[in-house]
Design a protein around this motif. Structure first.
Motif, PDB file in Angstrom:
ATOM      1  N   PRO A  31       0.897  -1.184  -0.004  1.00 16.00           N
ATOM      2  CA  PRO A  31      -0.072  -0.212  -0.241  1.00 16.00           C
ATOM      3  C   PRO A  31       0.762   1.440   0.102  1.00 16.00           C
ATOM      4  O   PRO A  31       0.309   2.352  -0.640  1.00 16.00           O
ATOM      5  N   PRO A  32       2.095   1.324   0.396  1.00 16.71           N
ATOM      6  CA  PRO A  32       2.923   2.558   0.556  1.00 16.71           C
ATOM      7  C   PRO A  32       3.093   3.093  -0.913  1.00 16.71           C
ATOM      8  O   PRO A  32       3.294   4.158  -1.314  1.00 16.71           O
ATOM      9  N   LEU A  33       2.785   2.295  -2.006  1.00 15.63           N
ATOM     10  CA  LEU A  33       2.718   2.684  -3.738  1.00 15.63           C
ATOM     11  C   LEU A  33       1.730   3.653  -3.723  1.00 15.63           C
ATOM     12  O   LEU A  33       1.857   4.313  -4.881  1.00 15.63           O
ATOM     13  N   ILE A  34       0.629   3.477  -3.057  1.00 13.02           N
ATOM     14  CA  ILE A  34      -0.610   4.305  -3.414  1.00 13.02           C
ATOM     15  C   ILE A  34      -0.217   5.824  -3.277  1.00 13.02           C
ATOM     16  O   ILE A  34       0.448   6.386  -2.646  1.00 13.02           O
ATOM     17  N   GLY A  35      -0.285   6.514  -4.504  1.00  7.86           N
ATOM     18  CA  GLY A  35      -0.020   7.837  -4.847  1.00  7.86           C
ATOM     19  C   GLY A  35       1.370   8.035  -5.588  1.00  7.86           C
ATOM     20  O   GLY A  35       1.716   9.057  -6.109  1.00  7.86           O
ATOM     21  N   THR A  36       2.168   7.144  -5.740  1.00  5.41           N
ATOM     22  CA  THR A  36       3.385   7.094  -6.210  1.00  5.41           C
ATOM     23  C   THR A  36       3.190   7.005  -7.754  1.00  5.41           C
ATOM     24  O   THR A  36       4.084   7.400  -8.686  1.00  5.41           O
ATOM     25  N   GLY A  37       2.367   6.314  -8.440  1.00  2.40           N
ATOM     26  CA  GLY A  37       2.150   6.087  -9.770  1.00  2.40           C
ATOM     27  C   GLY A  37       2.882   4.955 -10.299  1.00  2.40           C
ATOM     28  O   GLY A  37       3.211   4.932 -11.564  1.00  2.40           O
ATOM     29  N   GLY A  38       3.694   4.085  -9.580  1.00  5.62           N
ATOM     30  CA  GLY A  38       4.754   2.984  -9.993  1.00  5.62           C
ATOM     31  C   GLY A  38       4.189   1.695  -9.108  1.00  5.62           C
ATOM     32  O   GLY A  38       3.724   1.788  -8.077  1.00  5.62           O
ATOM     33  N   SER A  39       5.108   0.609  -9.670  1.00  4.35           N
ATOM     34  CA  SER A  39       4.944  -0.514  -9.147  1.00  4.35           C
ATOM     35  C   SER A  39       6.023  -1.453  -9.707  1.00  4.35           C
ATOM     36  O   SER A  39       6.832  -1.010 -10.761  1.00  4.35           O
ATOM     37  N   MET A  40       6.545  -2.687  -9.084  1.00  2.97           N
ATOM     38  CA  MET A  40       7.613  -3.376  -9.455  1.00  2.97           C
ATOM     39  C   MET A  40       7.036  -4.790  -9.372  1.00  2.97           C
ATOM     40  O   MET A  40       6.267  -5.285  -8.531  1.00  2.97           O
ATOM     41  N   ALA A  41       7.926  -5.609 -10.108  1.00  4.81           N
ATOM     42  CA  ALA A  41       7.980  -7.230  -9.909  1.00  4.81           C
ATOM     43  C   ALA A  41       9.215  -7.766 -10.242  1.00  4.81           C
ATOM     44  O   ALA A  41      10.193  -6.960 -10.811  1.00  4.81           O
ATOM     45  N   LEU A  42       9.477  -8.782  -9.515  1.00  5.52           N
ATOM     46  CA  LEU A  42      10.661  -9.752  -9.607  1.00  5.52           C
ATOM     47  C   LEU A  42      10.541 -10.766 -10.259  1.00  5.52           C
ATOM     48  O   LEU A  42       9.445 -11.670  -9.802  1.00  5.52           O
ATOM     49  N   GLY A  43      11.158 -11.485 -11.378  1.00  9.59           N
ATOM     50  CA  GLY A  43      10.941 -12.609 -11.735  1.00  9.59           C
ATOM     51  C   GLY A  43      12.068 -13.463 -11.541  1.00  9.59           C
ATOM     52  O   GLY A  43      13.525 -13.019 -11.747  1.00  9.59           O
TER      53      GLY A  43
END
Length: 293
Positions: A143-155
């Motif tokens: 949830p700290p991503l809310i308002g940042t406009g971004g996200s991430m994933a690792l494969g």
């Protein structure tokens, strides 16, 4: 004359009076003995590698040893990520409605809640199969991503691991290889050519928003990639699962006949589609001695 120039000029008589005779810079004979640059380098290298090398720069070596010991001891005190607010619909609602960024910060009182551990992630963040796994940090799981406009994933792709063809409907993907090698492909839309690349460690590519794309580890060692997204909820749709999830008549109409694959109809074939991340092409499996079960 500029005021700063006047100030410097006014100091010159004072400096000339206070410094030893011979000018502003002392004579070489007045300098303390210098440690050769090579000794400093050897001392630093020896300290980092733990090699016993004797140099005259013992003070620098002791300081570096102390710094490394401090860093090592402090690393053992690293606190785990706090996942108590992950997937919490109420905190997600409050963060989404917060009028200002500072208000969102106040809603998350624990510092460790701003940390996401891809090796020990919250529930409902994994896509795992026989060939590896992907872990996503989005507005729901982090949830700290809310308002940042971004996200991430690792494969994390094992030998011959295959991140099966998929799309992200709300964001482009910036894919960076941090370990191993990846073979990538994407097709943007009808009429566009297919873009194929082999990425070595620390090389990246981009998959445009909505483009059909895939990643494959062609080697017998593990591969790891980082995927960045310009949306807190980029979404994902696995292409094969989505296509064969359509009604049988639709699939048959799209293929132009009664669809069968190795003698199996659509209903049976759906159950044979492997979970992502899957095992890849036969030539890689044979090279690495992997049996597809």
């Amino acid at each position: 004359m500029h005021s700063s120039s006047l100030f410097v000029a006014s100091l010159l008589p004072v400096l000339a009076f206070s410094l030893p005779q011979g000018g502003i810079f002392p004579a070489l004979s007045d300098l303390p003995p210098a440690v050769p640059a090579s000794s400093t380098l050897v001392s630093a290298t020896a300290t980092m590698t733990g090699t016993a090398v004797s140099t005259s720069n013992s003070t620098y070596g002791s300081t570096l040893d102390s710094s490394i010991d401090t860093a090592t001891s402090s690393s053992s005190a690293i606190t785990p990520a706090d996942t108590s607010i992950a997937n919490d619909p109420e905190i997600i609602r409050q963060l989404s409605l917060a009028p200002k960024a500072v208000d969102r910060i106040k809603l998350i009182p624990q510092d460790a809640s701003f940390k996401f551990d891809f090796k020990a992630p919250p529930a409902d963040t994994l896509s795992e199969g026989k060939g590896g796994r992907t872990v996503r940090a989005d507005r729901k799981s982090f949830p700290p991503l809310i308002g940042t406009g971004g996200s991430m994933a690792l494969g994390f792709l094992g030998p011959c691991g295959f991140n099966t063809p998929h799309t992200h409907p709300r964001s482009a993907e910036f894919n960076l290889v941090v370990q191993g090698t990846l073979e990538t492909e994407f097709t943007l839309e009808n009429g566009a050519r297919t873009i194929r690349n082999t990425l070595a460690t620390h090389q990246m590519t981009v998959f445009p928003q909505g483009a059909l794309h895939t990643e494959f580890n062609p080697n017998c060692d593990d591969a790891i990639f980082v995927a960045g997204f310009a949306d807190e909820d980029p979404g994902v749709q696995q292409t094969a699962q989505a296509y064969f999830g359509l009604g049988q008549e639709v699939v048959e109409a799209a293929t132009g006949n009664d669809f069968t694959f190795e003698g199996k109809d659509v209903d049976v074939f759906r159950k044979l589609i492997p979970a992502n991340v899957a095992l890849g092409v036969e030539s890689c499996l044979k090279k690495c001695g992997i049996t597809r079960v």
